[in-house]
Write a protein that holds these residues in place. Sequence first.
Motif, mmCIF file in Angstrom:
data_model
loop_
_atom_site.group_PDB
_atom_site.id
_atom_site.type_symbol
_atom_site.label_atom_id
_atom_site.label_comp_id
_atom_site.label_asym_id
_atom_site.label_seq_id
_atom_site.Cartn_x
_atom_site.Cartn_y
_atom_site.Cartn_z
ATOM 1 N N GLY A 116 0.881 -0.873 -0.065
ATOM 2 C CA GLY A 116 0.376 -0.039 0.019
ATOM 3 C C GLY A 116 1.130 1.197 0.143
ATOM 4 O O GLY A 116 0.243 1.927 0.731
ATOM 5 N N HIS A 117 1.899 1.595 -0.247
ATOM 6 C CA HIS A 117 2.770 2.651 -0.215
ATOM 7 C C HIS A 117 3.542 2.722 -2.178
ATOM 8 O O HIS A 117 4.455 2.501 -1.887
ATOM 9 C CB HIS A 117 4.094 2.875 0.683
ATOM 10 N N GLN A 118 2.694 2.780 -2.850
ATOM 11 C CA GLN A 118 3.368 2.766 -3.787
ATOM 12 C C GLN A 118 4.399 4.775 -4.554
ATOM 13 O O GLN A 118 5.313 4.295 -5.157
ATOM 14 C CB GLN A 118 1.969 2.921 -4.824
ATOM 15 N N ASP A 119 3.961 5.187 -3.340
ATOM 16 C CA ASP A 119 4.180 6.215 -3.524
ATOM 17 C C ASP A 119 5.824 6.413 -2.951
ATOM 18 O O ASP A 119 6.921 7.014 -3.434
ATOM 19 C CB ASP A 119 3.597 7.779 -3.011
ATOM 20 N N LYS A 120 5.914 5.760 -2.451
ATOM 21 C CA LYS A 120 7.802 4.952 -1.579
ATOM 22 C C LYS A 120 8.119 4.143 -2.477
ATOM 23 O O LYS A 120 9.822 4.027 -2.593
ATOM 24 C CB LYS A 120 7.556 4.572 -0.237
ATOM 25 N N ALA A 121 7.659 3.587 -3.510
ATOM 26 C CA ALA A 121 8.231 3.025 -4.740
ATOM 27 C C ALA A 121 8.665 3.454 -6.334
ATOM 28 O O ALA A 121 9.003 3.283 -7.177
ATOM 29 C CB ALA A 121 7.824 1.784 -4.988
ATOM 30 N N ALA A 122 7.393 5.369 -5.922
ATOM 31 C CA ALA A 122 8.163 6.021 -7.199
ATOM 32 C C ALA A 122 9.228 6.348 -7.557
ATOM 33 O O ALA A 122 10.063 6.077 -9.379
ATOM 34 C CB ALA A 122 7.054 6.510 -7.192
ATOM 35 N N ASP A 123 9.764 6.760 -6.862
ATOM 36 C CA ASP A 123 11.484 6.825 -7.490
ATOM 37 C C ASP A 123 12.385 5.820 -7.713
ATOM 38 O O ASP A 123 12.939 5.832 -9.445
ATOM 39 C CB ASP A 123 12.362 7.643 -5.937
ATOM 40 N N ALA A 124 12.371 4.649 -7.152
ATOM 41 C CA ALA A 124 12.706 3.436 -7.254
ATOM 42 C C ALA A 124 11.859 2.646 -8.967
ATOM 43 O O ALA A 124 13.155 2.361 -9.487
ATOM 44 C CB ALA A 124 12.542 2.396 -6.342
ATOM 45 N N LEU A 125 10.893 3.198 -9.228
ATOM 46 C CA LEU A 125 10.041 2.618 -10.314
ATOM 47 C C LEU A 125 11.344 3.474 -11.448
ATOM 48 O O LEU A 125 10.883 2.964 -12.551
ATOM 49 C CB LEU A 125 8.752 2.397 -10.219
ATOM 50 N N GLY A 126 11.109 4.787 -11.226
ATOM 51 C CA GLY A 126 11.565 5.785 -12.509
ATOM 52 C C GLY A 126 13.094 4.950 -12.439
ATOM 53 O O GLY A 126 12.990 5.728 -13.637
ATOM 54 N N TRP A 127 13.689 5.081 -11.403
ATOM 55 C CA TRP A 127 15.233 4.789 -11.217
ATOM 56 C C TRP A 127 15.151 3.540 -12.625
ATOM 57 O O TRP A 127 16.391 3.743 -13.321
ATOM 58 C CB TRP A 127 15.564 4.667 -10.178
#
Length: 421
Positions: free
Chosen positions: A306-317
């Motif tokens: 439930g923490h997609q926002d915390k994964a956003a930067d890593a996904l962008g990387w």
Amino acid sequence: MTVRRTAATLAATATVLCAAAAPAAVAAPSPSPTPSVALPSGLYGTKDPTYDGVWRQSLAFIAQRLEGVTPAATSVNWLVAQQCDSGAYASYRADADKPCDAKTMTDTNATAAAVQALAEVGGHGDAADNGVAWLKSVQNEDGGWGYNPGSPSDANSTSIVIGALAKRGERLGDVTTKGGRTPYDALLALAIPCGGNDGGAFAYQPDKAGKLVANADATAAGVLGSMGKGLAAWNNSASEDKAPTCHKGAVVKPEQAAQNGAHYLADALAKTGHLNQPPMPGATDTTEQPDFGNTADAVVALAAAGHQDKAADALGWLKKNAAPWAAENGPAAYAQLVVAAHTTGADARDFGGVDLVERLSATGPKPAAVHTPSPASSDYAAQDGTSDDAGLGVWWLVGIGLAAGAGVGFLISSRRKTPQL
């Protein structure tokens, strides 16, 4: 929790293990050489399948089904034929016509991944259930599983088996040992209490002194396992994008362990936007390198919690940097990225300008069918439940390795229903 197995990692680790036994890291820096012998026509990838044939095939199927791709019958038949009469799988059997015997190195990770893959492609419920029966038969007394039958339980293996059991509708609280231990008991025993730099993380296994040492790969796997999810984890609740909290005190509930682990992963990713791979045992170059596979697994774990926002930067990387890694490492790597994209709601067909689905499918026989579903369509709604014979199913995966203190990566199958505890 990714169980990511690459032939290169395991082959390299095999040499290290001759001098010191240790589990291998998940994401290998380079693939093994192309084998000199002809490979089965239904197998995905062109690298030596000795250590990861079943694993990469299973992950490929899982990722394809998430994106509406039906694998070719020849590919599915190859995976089915790899199963031993006992229900177990080895990493790879060059001669599937030869019956398995006491010398066949069966393992829980290949079996659990194959169970999830067979459930996803449909039509092979008996084979999937035979795999589940074998997994239950080799459960350790602490409630968990090790890589090979009888080996000490580890967070990664236990988590991927949980994903397989959940996919087949097993009530995890009922999968007990004679002493009444459940899979969750084994996982919670590897969770590090909050407080200190490593609080909230999972250990792969206790070290020689019995101490729990934080392991990001094991933590990603443990988060999914604690939620009763598998290789294609899915968050079916409305996320409020609250920061994950590490709850102090003894870890007594799986849900608490999952959120604690998410807290650890969010902090680890916040430093550089990705995870790093520790040097291999005995390596002269001790410089840490980016770990693409474990970063993808961490993205999946955070999104599932439930923490997609915390994964956003890593996904962008990953979107900017992971394409060369996936091209080099093949089917399992592409599958990991597909699952990361799908779990976060990103477009796997335009992932940093790369069509991951097309490239994954190109590593194997031409798919039997390709359907591009809408996330809001009834196709996705039909993926709920445990029936594997109905068509499109949802779940995830892991490329496993063995290296000191690190373990098998993870990506575990997801059930979009409330986990059966």
